[in-house]
Structure formats: structure tokens, C-alpha cells
Design an enzyme around this catalytic site. Sequence first.
Site, PDB file in Angstrom:
ATOM      1  N   LYS A  94      75.670  31.481  78.926  1.00  0.00           N
ATOM      2  CA  LYS A  94      75.035  32.638  79.560  1.00  0.00           C
ATOM      3  C   LYS A  94      74.664  32.268  80.996  1.00  0.00           C
ATOM      4  O   LYS A  94      74.064  31.214  81.235  1.00  0.00           O
ATOM      5  CB  LYS A  94      73.773  32.998  78.782  1.00  0.00           C
ATOM      6  CG  LYS A  94      73.353  34.452  78.815  1.00  0.00           C
ATOM      7  CD  LYS A  94      72.161  34.651  77.874  1.00  0.00           C
ATOM      8  CE  LYS A  94      71.785  36.089  77.754  1.00  0.00           C
ATOM      9  NZ  LYS A  94      70.565  36.279  76.934  1.00  0.00           N
TER      10      LYS A  94
HETATM   11  O1  G3P Z   1      67.894  38.037  75.899  1.00  0.00           O
HETATM   12  C1  G3P Z   1      68.392  39.083  76.663  1.00  0.00           C
HETATM   13  C2  G3P Z   1      67.543  40.326  76.619  1.00  0.00           C
HETATM   14  O2  G3P Z   1      67.751  40.978  75.403  1.00  0.00           O
HETATM   15  C3  G3P Z   1      66.063  40.057  76.802  1.00  0.00           C
HETATM   16  O3  G3P Z   1      65.464  41.291  77.091  1.00  0.00           O
HETATM   17  O4  G3P Z   1      63.608  42.578  78.123  1.00  0.00           O
HETATM   18  O5  G3P Z   1      63.414  41.773  75.745  1.00  0.00           O
HETATM   19  O6  G3P Z   1      63.278  40.112  77.619  1.00  0.00           O
HETATM   20  P1  G3P Z   1      63.863  41.436  77.147  1.00  0.00           P
END
Ligand code: G3P
Length: 217
Positions: free
Chosen positions: A83
Amino acid sequence: MQLFLDTTDTAVLAELAQTGLLDGVTTNPTLIARSGRPMLEVIKEICDIVEGPVSAEVAATDTATMIKEGEKLAAIATNVVVKVPLTWDGLKAVRIFSESGIMTNVTLCFSAMQAMMAAKAGATFISPFVGRLDDHGADGMDLIQEIRAIYDTYDFDTEILAASIRTVVHVKEAALFGADCATIPPQVFRDLVKHPLTDRGLEAFLSDWAKTGQSIL
Ligand code: G3P
């Protein structure tokens, strides 16, 4: 639609993997920090639990170091996806990884043009952050629709991995708008199957069946 879990909680992962409906896992530096465990150890454990793609994010911001970190992560298991953030250095790294057969997930995507550039670089997955756009008053699902239209127009192979998912509605809309995958928190994954009318209906069926005094077996 492929469903990935956005977590480093290996106990929860092992439980939900047993459903047979889990297609992969994504992690990020915040989730790794939250696990309180060495990154390489937790990624290895996750790869042993889930056969599908497991995203492990580099920490470097320059291409050369991203390549070194990514090669080390990719060596953990064949299902590791490296990633990288959606920056020029990240896209240069993606081009190199794609030429050497290492799968990539370009993360922190917030615009259709970013997604187009990631596809041109040869990204395996693109992660548009729906929830974080919503958090800022935009409609994150508009981005999913835009990316889908551009990828279909130019026949890009990059898979849309809807990320930063907060609700079952997010998953539904991502599916309706043609995302190839969604990476979701464990509770949202569980909630995909839950509905109060199902629970109520089953309770009524079981109650009426009990009154028959019958047994199928
Ligand atoms: O890991 C990628 C993404 O899904 C994280 O999103 O906004 O929950 O930190 P968030």
C-alpha cells in the site's frame, strides 16, 4: 463484490474469516499502531488467516525507500499487497512494483484525477476514502461513480476498493455504483447480514413451529 476487513485485530479476523465470506484485509499505519504489535508480525499472522489480498502500507515517502520497504513487505507472503500513498513518489513506486509483479493498493485517494493517475501507473487497487470525504461535507460516493466511469471508459484494470467505509449504506452504495471491493470495519461486516425484521420474523416462525409440537428430525 469483494469484501475486505479494515482491521489488524487478528482474533476478530479469525472469527469472521470462518464465515467464508471474507475476501481480504487492509491495514494502515494507524491500525498497526492501534494493534500495539510489530508490523511484520501482525501482517504475517493476517496472511496466515486470510488467503485473499492483504494490504500492508509503506511508511516511507520517497520512491527509493518505498521500494525497499515494499519489497520487504511483499516477501512476507504471496498475498501481500503493498500500500502506498497517492503522491508522485508513490505512483513512481507503483510503476516499479507493477513491472516486478508486486500487487499495489494506492491509498488516500480523494479525487477522480488522482484515481486516473494511479490506474495509469498500474495500481492493482485504488482506495478512494468515502467516509473522510463525507466527513468534510462532500459526497464520497460521487467519487466512486466518477472513478467507475473513467475506468470503464479507458478500460483500466485497476480495481476500485471503496475505503473509509462507515455504514452498511456505504457498502450498498459502493456496490450499486460498481466498486469492485469495499474494505469495511468488522462491525459493519457483521451488520451486512443483520435486519430487525429478519429477527422478528424468525422469532414468530419459531414460536408458531413450537406450537405444532412437531420435529423434523
Ligand atoms: O484503511 C483504509 C481506510 O479504510 C481507513 O479509513 O477513514 O476509517 O481511517 P478511515
